[in-house]
Design an enzyme around this catalytic site. Structure first.
Site, PDB file in Angstrom:
ATOM      1  N   SER A 175      25.492  40.149 -16.397  1.00 31.88           N
ATOM      2  CA  SER A 175      25.126  39.571 -15.416  1.00 31.88           C
ATOM      3  C   SER A 175      25.856  40.064 -14.054  1.00 31.88           C
ATOM      4  O   SER A 175      26.982  40.268 -14.174  1.00 31.88           O
ATOM      5  CB  SER A 175      25.590  38.032 -15.386  1.00 31.88           C
ATOM      6  OG  SER A 175      24.821  37.331 -16.615  1.00 31.88           O
ATOM      7  N   GLU A 258      32.474  29.788 -21.848  1.00 31.25           N
ATOM      8  CA  GLU A 258      31.136  30.079 -21.484  1.00 31.25           C
ATOM      9  C   GLU A 258      29.966  29.294 -21.744  1.00 31.25           C
ATOM     10  O   GLU A 258      29.413  28.805 -21.006  1.00 31.25           O
ATOM     11  CB  GLU A 258      30.787  31.714 -22.073  1.00 31.25           C
ATOM     12  CG  GLU A 258      29.342  32.003 -21.415  1.00 31.25           C
ATOM     13  CD  GLU A 258      28.827  33.382 -21.860  1.00 31.25           C
ATOM     14  OE1 GLU A 258      29.418  33.737 -22.930  1.00 31.25           O
ATOM     15  OE2 GLU A 258      27.797  33.787 -21.290  1.00 31.25           O
TER      16      GLU A 258
END
Lengths: 396, 371
Positions: A175, A258
């Protein structure tokens, strides 16, 4: 996060609240009080960050000065050293005035917690304060074309050259790799060991010669993810977190953070306003459309209960009664719910939601983006298998 | 915000309750009562009184143990695991909370009689097939200095055996809550044969005389007393249902480990693993809502409506999922009366309706959340 918080009296907490309110009143710019928490308003920070407005910059600097970008981190690493109870007050007061988050980043959500747990003191002092101040933007190098759910089969390799490694390979779904200053990556440093045991967790400057990125265009039209290539990239030996070949431990620890972030802990998929209110604001007939109303009610009930579960696990962690594999559950429940929520938003929007830049703005793009929620950071099916094996103790 | 952490005291209470109930009231106890046509065990209730359970919400001055709503939830959760038959929620939670709102000499005497186990209560509220306190139509007509109550109540849980009835009726300018001896002239009780084999009755009131002494709280303002009692009851029922779900879930995961087909435990099949794991996730999320409701009732009972309805809605959905999945994953044996899962399924269905179903409570959540 630090355990064993000191117990604070009600009056201490109320004094903290009063001081905080005064500080927020003086320091949170009016523009930053609209409660928005979407892709267009997030401040990601980093060397190449272009602030959307002077107010966004002022708000980040004010918060960073107090350690409020990472309120629970210790003061010496750029945090505010708040206890869990103080943090609750902090979140409540921020919500009360609709304050935007001053800074979001993978450094805050993922690398920071891993460094706090596994990093040396030098590494903490070197890497954590720039994360807290929004000066360095990190990205995550985990998945590879051949290593998705079976992450530990990754093939990016690091060759030991004495004082450094030479890294070659490819990561995918990194990302914002094209916007990041640095990457934390899983690299195979022992090709003879069993697959979980030959992996190291390395910190790599994206400006190192041999690192290149290529954005991947997604169904939403946006390109938040990239392919990242390593071609004879030199990485100093000092840039390893934890023990050589034991990077899987760091990777797993980071994954739990996460997953909590994806489920709502940091980015706040479930945070913010009630679904029904969002629907009504955009013109949907929530009272008159019985199907929509029933689905929205269920969605809201589940969102509130999952939100409470996140709070319960944080309270347990602060009390030192660990939450085990709860992050898999939160990730699964939070992301599946978020997908439902966006299906409802699309249904409520009707044909207005079908234009890329129609009256409902980026609703369609947001809806498409949520489809990745139950894939990234471990698929829903992987989460269920983790629960099945580690919590329920089912065979196989 | 109160901490959402189970305390050491609560864990000890749960362990003690479990130890007692595994001996005194396993599911076999309910089965035995059903097979002999009984719907109560008076000795079990006396033992609960001697342990302070009946007085869990009653002040020590009135002979109670005053442990609070979260503790009541802990007890209800443990009772739910083995489908314990007792008027705990009707008497020790709903009636006790209503009486505490009044706390005059008569109410304190009534509280003492609940705490020492000599009196049980039932709430006579529903008139139609759905929970709807605001829609109460039964009338209490002015008659001299008192009233005459006439009308029919249904689904009066624990009402077949209760010594006293809390009755909501419409008076001149609102709803009034009466506290009546169940044996008073004009009251006819019709215990029904319920699917879950527990006590529930239809109750007819035929010109039942009541005086000001029978009114709990203020005339025409019964909901001020009843609302907190309902919320306490709903939270405890939600806790009981979460226990029910946990009990059904435990049976199911054990079966997945024990039952072999194709030469392996069926729990090694991913299709079943994922069903079970999903169910655990739902249980875990519901547990947070239950704990939150107990904490909210203990810390700020005047502002507990959202927390309570969230808990009852989640518990209803989760309990029903647990029993549906329980039967499916057990296969054919889950359909047999000889096996316990059917008891769980039937109790879940009854508890889903009692004190407001999923839609009733989800609507309250939605209203709190602005839609």
């Amino acid at each position: 996060m630090p355990g064993g918080d000191i117990v604070q009296s009600h009056s201490e907490l109320e004094q903290f609240r009063a001081d905080l309110r005064a500080w927020l009143e003086a320091n949170c710019p009016a523009e930053m009080r609209d409660g928005r928490r979407d892709e267009t308003t997030i401040c990601w920070g980093g060397k190449n960050w272009n602030f959307a407005s002077p107010a966004q910059k002022a708000w980040l600097e004010a918060c960073a000065g107090k350690g409020y970008t990472v309120p629970r981190w210790p003061v010496e690493y750029g945090g505010a050293g708040l206890t869990r109870e103080e943090e609750k007050v902090f979140r409540a007061e921020m919500d009360r005035i609709g304050a935007r988050s001053p800074l979001e980043s993978f450094g805050i959500w993922m690398l920071g917690p891993a460094l706090l747990h596994f990093g040396s003191n030098e590494q903490k002092l070197q890497y954590l304060p720039p994360i807290a101040r929004g000066e360095i933007r990190w990205c995550q190098g985990y998945s590879e074309p051949g290593a998705g759910s079976d992450l530990a089969s990754l093939q990016t390799r690091g060759e030991d050259m004495g004082d450094h490694w030479v890294v070659n390979g490819q990561k995918v779904w990194t990302s914002y790799a094209d916007k990041a200053d640095a990457i934390f990556a899983l690299v195979r440093t022992d090709r003879d060991a069993r697959k979980h045991l030959g992996i190291s967790f390395l910190l790599i400057d994206m400006n190192t010669p041999g690192v290149s990125t290529r954005p991947i265009k997604l169904i939403s039209g946006a390109s938040p993810f990239c392919e990242t290539f390593f071609d004879d990239v030199k990485v100093p030996k000092a840039n390893i977190v934890g023990t050589e070949n034991r990077g899987w431990d760091v990777a797993k620890y980071l994954l739990t953070h996460e997953r909590e972030m994806i489920s709502g802990g940091g980015g706040g998929l479930l945070g913010g306003r009630a679904l029904g209110a969002v629907l009504a604001d955009s013109g949907a007939d929530v009272a008159g459309d019985v199907t929509l109303r029933a689905a929205a009610m269920t969605c809201e009930v589940d969102a509130m209960a999952i939100g409470l579960t996140l709070e319960r696990y944080k309270d347990q962690a602060a009390a030192g009664t660990g939450a085990g594999d709860a992050s898999a559950m939160l990730k699964y429940m939070g992301t599946e719910l978020n997908k439902q929520r966006h299906e409802l938003l699309m249904a409520a929007g009707g044909s207005d939601a079908l234009e890329w830049d129609g009256p409902l703005g980026g609703r369609a793009a947001d809806w498409l983006r949520t489809k990745a929620n139950s894939i990234e950071g471990g698929t829903s099916e992987v989460m269920l298998s983790i629960v099945s094996r580690r919590v329920l103790g089912l065979p196989g | 915000m109160a901490k959402l952490v189970v305390t050491e005291e609560e864990t000890m209470l749960a362990d003690a309750a479990r130890g007692f109930l595994d001996e005194a009231a396993p599911v076999a106890h309910l089965r035995g009562l059903r097979d002999s046509g009984q719907t109560r065990d008076a000795a079990l209730w006396r033992e609960m009184a001697s342990m302070g359970w009946t007085g869990v919400l009653i002040p020590e001055a009135a002979g109670g143990s005053a442990m609070g709503h979260a503790a009541a939830g802990v007890l209800a959760h443990e009772m739910g695991k083995t489908l314990v038959t007792s008027p705990f929620i009707s008497s020790a939670v709903i009636a006790a909370t209503a009486l505490r709102q009044v706390a005059d000499a008569r109410a304190n005497a009534a509280l003492a009689s609940i705490a020492d186990g000599t009196a049980t209560y039932a709430l006579a509220l529903d008139e139609g097939s759905k929970f709807n306190p605001a829609g109460t139509e039964m009338t209490a007509r002015r008659d001299g200095n008192g009233w005459q109550l006439t009308g029919d109540k249904t689904f009066v849980v624990d009402g077949g055996h209760a010594d006293r009835l809390l009755v909501l009726a419409r008076t001149d300018d609102g709803l009034t809550l009466f506290d009546l001896d169940a044996g008073r002239a004009g009251i006819t009780r019709d215990p029904r044969n319920m699917i879950d084999a527990r006590d529930a009755a239809r109750v007819r009131f035929d010109a039942v005389a009541a005086t000001g002494d029978d009114v709990l709280g203020t005339v025409d303002d019964g909901m001020t007393v009843l609302r907190p009692a309902l919320e306490a009851g709903q939270a405890a029922l939600a806790a009981e249902m979460s226990g029910l779900a946990a009990g059904a879930f435990a049976m199911t995961t054990q079966y997945l480990k024990d039952r072999k087909q194709f030469g392996v435990p069926i729990g090694s099949f991913q299709a079943l693993q994922h069903r079970a794991a999903h169910l655990w996730c739902e249980l875990e999320v519901t547990a947070s809502a239950i704990l939150n409701a107990g904490r909210q009732l203990d810390s700020d009972p005047g502002d507990a409506s959202l927390a309570v309805s969230l808990a009852k809605a989640r518990a209803t959905a989760t309990a029903q999922l647990a029993v549906i999945e329980g039967v499916q994953m057990h296969g054919g044996i889950g359909m047999t009366d000889a096996f316990d899962m059917g008891f769980y399924m039937k109790r879940a269905r009854v508890s889903a309706e009692w004190l407001g179903d999923y839609g009733y409570h989800a609507s309250i959540v939605a209203a709190h959340r602005g839609f």
